[in-house]
Scaffold this motif. Structure first.
Motif, PDB file in Angstrom:
ATOM      1  N   SER A  82      20.876  34.134 -17.143  1.00 59.80           N
ATOM      2  CA  SER A  82      22.075  33.310 -16.998  1.00 59.80           C
ATOM      3  C   SER A  82      22.969  33.328 -18.235  1.00 59.80           C
ATOM      4  N   VAL A  83      22.378  33.215 -19.424  1.00 60.70           N
ATOM      5  CA  VAL A  83      23.216  33.179 -20.621  1.00 60.70           C
ATOM      6  C   VAL A  83      23.914  34.513 -20.844  1.00 60.70           C
ATOM      7  N   VAL A  84      23.291  35.585 -20.393  1.00 62.92           N
ATOM      8  CA  VAL A  84      23.894  36.914 -20.508  1.00 62.92           C
ATOM      9  C   VAL A  84      25.010  37.069 -19.479  1.00 62.92           C
ATOM     10  N   ALA A  85      24.748  36.627 -18.259  1.00 64.24           N
ATOM     11  CA  ALA A  85      25.770  36.696 -17.213  1.00 64.24           C
ATOM     12  C   ALA A  85      26.991  35.873 -17.599  1.00 64.24           C
ATOM     13  N   ARG A  86      26.756  34.743 -18.265  1.00 63.84           N
ATOM     14  CA  ARG A  86      27.882  33.915 -18.686  1.00 63.84           C
ATOM     15  C   ARG A  86      28.773  34.669 -19.673  1.00 63.84           C
ATOM     16  N   SER A  87      28.165  35.398 -20.585  1.00 64.83           N
ATOM     17  CA  SER A  87      28.929  36.197 -21.542  1.00 64.83           C
ATOM     18  C   SER A  87      29.706  37.301 -20.826  1.00 64.83           C
ATOM     19  N   ALA A  88      29.044  37.982 -19.882  1.00 67.81           N
ATOM     20  CA  ALA A  88      29.711  39.045 -19.132  1.00 67.81           C
ATOM     21  C   ALA A  88      30.855  38.487 -18.293  1.00 67.81           C
ATOM     22  N   ALA A  89      30.618  37.329 -17.679  1.00 62.52           N
ATOM     23  CA  ALA A  89      31.660  36.721 -16.848  1.00 62.52           C
ATOM     24  C   ALA A  89      32.879  36.338 -17.680  1.00 62.52           C
ATOM     25  N   ALA A  90      32.639  35.830 -18.883  1.00 67.23           N
ATOM     26  CA  ALA A  90      33.761  35.449 -19.750  1.00 67.23           C
ATOM     27  C   ALA A  90      34.615  36.660 -20.097  1.00 67.23           C
ATOM     28  N   ARG A  91      33.968  37.790 -20.401  1.00 66.49           N
ATOM     29  CA  ARG A  91      34.730  38.992 -20.743  1.00 66.49           C
ATOM     30  C   ARG A  91      35.453  39.553 -19.527  1.00 66.49           C
ATOM     31  N   ALA A  92      34.774  39.575 -18.375  1.00 67.97           N
ATOM     32  CA  ALA A  92      35.411  40.077 -17.168  1.00 67.97           C
ATOM     33  C   ALA A  92      36.631  39.226 -16.812  1.00 67.97           C
ATOM     34  N   ALA A  96      40.594  40.339 -16.672  1.00 65.23           N
ATOM     35  CA  ALA A  96      41.078  40.350 -15.288  1.00 65.23           C
ATOM     36  C   ALA A  96      40.422  41.461 -14.494  1.00 65.23           C
ATOM     37  N   LEU A  97      39.078  41.501 -14.571  1.00 61.23           N
ATOM     38  CA  LEU A  97      38.281  42.449 -13.802  1.00 61.23           C
ATOM     39  C   LEU A  97      37.275  41.677 -12.947  1.00 61.23           C
ATOM     40  N   PRO A  98      37.102  42.061 -11.683  1.00 59.67           N
ATOM     41  CA  PRO A  98      36.173  41.330 -10.814  1.00 59.67           C
ATOM     42  C   PRO A  98      34.720  41.506 -11.263  1.00 59.67           C
ATOM     43  N   PHE A  99      33.950  40.442 -11.163  1.00 60.65           N
ATOM     44  CA  PHE A  99      32.518  40.462 -11.469  1.00 60.65           C
ATOM     45  C   PHE A  99      31.790  39.737 -10.345  1.00 60.65           C
ATOM     46  N   LEU A 100      30.906  40.448  -9.647  1.00 58.79           N
ATOM     47  CA  LEU A 100      30.066  39.850  -8.616  1.00 58.79           C
ATOM     48  C   LEU A 100      28.657  39.716  -9.189  1.00 58.79           C
ATOM     49  N   CYS A 101      28.300  38.505  -9.565  1.00 62.49           N
ATOM     50  CA  CYS A 101      27.037  38.239 -10.243  1.00 62.49           C
ATOM     51  C   CYS A 101      25.913  38.157  -9.216  1.00 62.49           C
ATOM     52  N   SER A 102      24.826  38.865  -9.478  1.00 64.17           N
ATOM     53  CA  SER A 102      23.745  39.003  -8.510  1.00 64.17           C
ATOM     54  C   SER A 102      22.728  37.876  -8.570  1.00 64.17           C
ATOM     55  N   SER A 103      22.221  37.571  -9.780  1.00 63.88           N
ATOM     56  CA  SER A 103      21.012  36.747  -9.879  1.00 63.88           C
ATOM     57  C   SER A 103      21.123  35.527 -10.777  1.00 63.88           C
ATOM     58  N   ALA A 104      22.043  35.474 -11.701  1.00 67.63           N
ATOM     59  CA  ALA A 104      22.101  34.366 -12.647  1.00 67.63           C
ATOM     60  C   ALA A 104      22.553  33.092 -11.952  1.00 67.63           C
ATOM     61  N   VAL A 105      21.934  31.956 -12.298  1.00 69.32           N
ATOM     62  CA  VAL A 105      22.158  30.727 -11.539  1.00 69.32           C
ATOM     63  C   VAL A 105      22.850  29.609 -12.305  1.00 69.32           C
ATOM     64  N   LEU A 106      23.049  29.737 -13.602  1.00 67.27           N
ATOM     65  CA  LEU A 106      23.647  28.664 -14.394  1.00 67.27           C
ATOM     66  C   LEU A 106      24.943  28.177 -13.738  1.00 67.27           C
ATOM     67  N   ASP A 107      25.048  26.869 -13.506  1.00 71.49           N
ATOM     68  CA  ASP A 107      26.231  26.331 -12.822  1.00 71.49           C
ATOM     69  C   ASP A 107      27.518  26.737 -13.521  1.00 71.49           C
ATOM     70  N   ALA A 108      27.554  26.538 -14.833  1.00 73.56           N
ATOM     71  CA  ALA A 108      28.764  26.818 -15.609  1.00 73.56           C
ATOM     72  C   ALA A 108      28.777  28.288 -16.021  1.00 73.56           C
ATOM     73  N   LEU A 109      28.950  29.151 -15.038  1.00 73.45           N
ATOM     74  CA  LEU A 109      28.957  30.585 -15.346  1.00 73.45           C
ATOM     75  C   LEU A 109      30.210  30.970 -16.128  1.00 73.45           C
ATOM     76  N   THR A 110      31.277  30.214 -15.946  1.00 72.48           N
ATOM     77  CA  THR A 110      32.480  30.360 -16.766  1.00 72.48           C
ATOM     78  C   THR A 110      32.920  28.967 -17.216  1.00 72.48           C
ATOM     79  N   GLU A 111      33.611  28.910 -18.337  1.00 73.78           N
ATOM     80  CA  GLU A 111      34.038  27.621 -18.883  1.00 73.78           C
ATOM     81  C   GLU A 111      35.070  26.947 -17.991  1.00 73.78           C
ATOM     82  N   GLN A 112      35.958  27.752 -17.409  1.00 74.55           N
ATOM     83  CA  GLN A 112      37.018  27.233 -16.554  1.00 74.55           C
ATOM     84  C   GLN A 112      36.924  27.902 -15.186  1.00 74.55           C
TER      85      GLN A 112
END
Length: 376
Positions: A82-92, A96-112
């Protein structure tokens, strides 16, 4: 002679080396690769996965997103931690690139809230509340958690504490940055806890804790649980043997797979040389969903006012609304049910609401067999 069209490049992120959970990464990648090989041509072009190892390192994941963006990927998929997916999601999101996250579950995957990110896995608050309900139904109201100081474990602890407290339960937190396995056993006995949840990494300190609790006669009736799902993987069983059975965990599988899921299960078993975990099915479903977005909504990316966070996409005219604008319009029969995305209160990304959730364990009489204990 005609030059074949270039492939549609997709960036795939997974933990494939330590300290990442390599077995989970291997299952995730198996599902991604199997689906990518099966979806066929999209607008006359094959899919090409550009795989990058995140090694459970948020900085490494962010760097991989930047590199893959430079290589012209149409979207990103994958990741388990989850903490890794959150970092990837922030960069994506920033790119402005789509990211379809497979397995990470942290609610706050992005700050906004963002329209660029969608998720296949359930939010942690959903799954861990189901786990808390399982504990309460089994009569456990004094529950201890052995935890480490990470965002993921802290979030899980908060979810459990709030859900249990509202229903008469008590949560006792044991900080593994200051305790060893013997001290955990003493604390369980002192607090008269009837269940211990492992919110820690493997092999250390999870394996020594399990071995110590199993060997302590004071704790013969204490239930050990691992909501994050470690006991599903073969590594858990190889490390703990019979001590690793009867430890309930969360997994995201239905009572019965769809017809597609039954076929995919056989193909994944052959590819992995073992029974596929729910993570492998998440990987397959990720590509099935992305292929649908590519076929019907194009490979382009349109930024700007049409993607105002949290309001949904602009569905006005235009031949290529882009992958990120496809999330709320997708409806795909996956391996575990029909996948559609929506906005869920408190969740910052487009969410499949909801994948099936089970609490299961390994059968002490046959450790390779799983028992479903509770569904939610």
């Amino acid at each position: 002679m005609n030059t074949p069209p270039p492939p549609i490049r997709i960036g795939a992120l997974a933990p494939l080396s330590k300290p990442g959970w390599v077995e989970a990464g291997r299952h995730l990648l198996a599902g991604l690769e199997l689906a990518a090989g099966e979806v066929g041509l999209i607008d006359g072009r094959p899919l090409e996965l550009l795989v990058r190892d995140t090694a459970a390192d948020p900085a490494q994941a962010a760097a991989a997103v930047d590199e893959l963006a430079g290589l012209g990927v149409a979207a990103f998929v994958g990741e388990y931690h989850s903490v890794v997916a959150r970092s990837a999601a922030a960069r994506a999101d920033a790119l402005a690139l789509p990211f379809l996250c497979s397995s990470a579950v942290l609610d706050a995957l992005t700050e906004q809230p963002t329209d660029w990110v969608a998720r296949i896995a359930p939010a942690q608050s959903r799954g861990w509340r189901v786990y808390a309900d399982f504990l309460l139904k089994a009569g456990h109201t004094r529950i201890a958690v052995a935890t480490q100081p990470t965002v993921y474990w802290a979030s899980g602890t908060r979810i459990l504490r709030e859900h249990l407290a509202a229903r008469g339960g008590t949560l006792i937190e044991l900080d593994m940055s200051t305790l060893d396995a013997a001290a955990v056993c003493d604390a369980l006995a002192d607090h008269r806890a009837t269940a211990l949840l492992l919110l820690v990494g493997i092999p250390d300190p999870a394996v020594p804790i399990v071995q110590a609790v199993r060997a302590d006669p004071r704790l013969a009736d204490v239930l050990i649980g691992a909501p994050a799902g470690q006991p599903e993987f073969a590594e858990w069983q190889s490390l703990l043997g019979s001590d690793g059975t009867a430890i309930p965990f969360l997994r995201y599988l239905p009572e019965r797979l769809t017809p597609l899921g039954t076929r995919v299960e056989a193909a994944l078993r052959e590819r992995l040389g073992a029974a596929p975990s729910f993570v492998a099915f998440e990987g397959y479903d990720t590509i099935a969903v992305l292929a649908e977005a590519l076929r019907f909504h194009g490979t382009g990316r349109s930024a700007g006012p049409s993607l105002s966070a949290g309001t949904g996409p602009d569905t006005g005219p235009g031949p290529n609304p882009g992958i990120a604008e496809a999330w709320p319009h997708i409806s795909v029969e996956g391996t575990r049910g029909r996948i559609q995305f929506s906005r869920v209160p408190g969740i910052s990304v487009w969410q499949w609401a909801w994948p099936p959730i089970q609490v299961a364990d390994r059968d002490p009489a046959a450790p390779d067999r799983f028992r479903v204990l509770f569904s939610g």
